[in-house]
Scaffold this active site. Structure first.
Site, mmCIF file in Angstrom:
data_model
loop_
_atom_site.group_PDB
_atom_site.id
_atom_site.type_symbol
_atom_site.label_atom_id
_atom_site.label_comp_id
_atom_site.label_asym_id
_atom_site.label_seq_id
_atom_site.Cartn_x
_atom_site.Cartn_y
_atom_site.Cartn_z
ATOM 1 N N ALA A 33 0.996 -0.985 0.491
ATOM 2 C CA ALA A 33 0.353 0.387 0.430
ATOM 3 C C ALA A 33 0.609 0.672 -0.142
ATOM 4 C CB ALA A 33 -1.146 -0.152 0.905
ATOM 5 N N ASN A 34 0.227 2.149 0.328
ATOM 6 C CA ASN A 34 0.854 3.414 -0.004
ATOM 7 C C ASN A 34 -0.280 4.809 1.423
ATOM 8 O OD1 ASN A 34 -0.650 5.504 -1.509
ATOM 9 N ND2 ASN A 34 -0.276 3.958 -2.954
ATOM 10 N N ARG A 35 0.789 5.141 1.401
ATOM 11 C CA ARG A 35 0.493 6.396 2.454
ATOM 12 C C ARG A 35 -0.967 7.470 2.297
ATOM 13 N NH1 ARG A 35 3.746 6.080 6.348
ATOM 14 N NH2 ARG A 35 6.460 5.650 5.824
ATOM 15 N N ALA A 99 -3.525 7.583 -5.808
ATOM 16 C CA ALA A 99 -2.220 6.928 -5.272
ATOM 17 C C ALA A 99 -2.571 5.593 -6.045
ATOM 18 C CB ALA A 99 -1.507 7.319 -3.828
#
Ligand code: CTP
Ligand code: CA
Length: 225
Positions: A33-35, A99
């Site tokens: 995943a990402n922020r 994102a």
């Protein structure tokens, strides 16, 4: 017409927004995943509703509530996001704030990976579809106005110019997501609008203010019917 008021700039229009991160499974209990918090995309969806549009928000996993008046489609992976976007078309404006994970694990495990004598697993990654580039390049279904975001940690405008050309969109909204900027997860944003006409840098604003200003700009850019 002036009598329609500021709240009707996008009346009768369909606006599609992607938001949040995507989650790419490693096995049934783990993911990449990402922020991304989804805040900017959710704010844009709300601003488009306020401008009178019908709004579809295709969102990866976030903790935000659905904005009032938005048709929310929840997805997990990049491939699910692309499918949901295709199903939501046609749209007059598409804004890609998500994102999207650039890579996924080639073959996610059907069972939880276990520790063993062979040491750490090696994850083979493959590239995910580029949702923005796919939709911008699909001339039969392309929304009249296609807007991308560019999250950069350095050479923000330079990279955004390259993305504008590479992805075939009409506008790239570039922002600095370096750790020092506090943009990822934060409530403020400083954006640069990169189009074929040049670069316009806006001063720092709250994400809601950025959203309203961008929706107003999008309404202007959309050719009148
Ligand atoms: N995007 C997308 N699908 C992807 C990757 C990106 O739709 N698989 C969209 C994003 O929503 C954003 C724009 O493309 O609007 C730019 O995303 P970004 O991650 O900045 O660009 P990439 O082309 O992935 O390049 P890189 O991450 O290497 O900078
Ligand atoms: Ca990327």
């Amino acid at each position: 017409p002036a009598s329609a008021g500021a709240g009707a700039a996008l009346a009768g229009r369909h606006v599609l927004v992607t938001a949040g991160p995507t989650h790419e499974p490693i096995d049934p209990v783990r993911f990449i995943a990402n922020r991304s918090s989804g805040k900017q995309g959710y704010a844009l969806a709300a601003a488009a509703v306020a401008a009178g549009a019908r709004v579809t928000l295709v969102s990866g996993p976030v903790t935000l509530p659905a904005p009032a008046g938005v048709s929310l489609v929840r997805v997990e992976t990049a491939r699910e996001m692309l499918e949901a976007v295709r199903r939501a078309l046609p749209a007059d404006i598409a804004i890609f704030t998500a994102a999207v994970a650039d890579w996924r694990v080639a073959e996610a495990g059907a069972q939880k990976l276990k520790k063993g004598p062979d040491g750490a697993p090696r994850l083979a990654l493959v590239e995910n579809p580029d949702i923005l580039a796919t939709i911008a390049g699909d001339l039969a279904h392309r929304p009249a106005l296609v807007i991308g975001f560019a999250a950069e940690t350095e050479k923000v405008v330079e990279h955004a110019k390259a993305k504008l050309a590479r992805k075939g969109c009409d506008l790239i909204v570039a922002n600095d997501v370096s750790a020092e900027s506090g943009v990822m997860g934060g409530d403020r944003n400083r954006v640069h609008l990169v189009s074929r006409d040049g670069v316009e840098s806006w001063s720092e604003m709250g994400k809601a203010a950025v959203a309203h200003a961008l929706i107003a700009r999008a309404a202007t850019m959309l050719a009148p019917r």
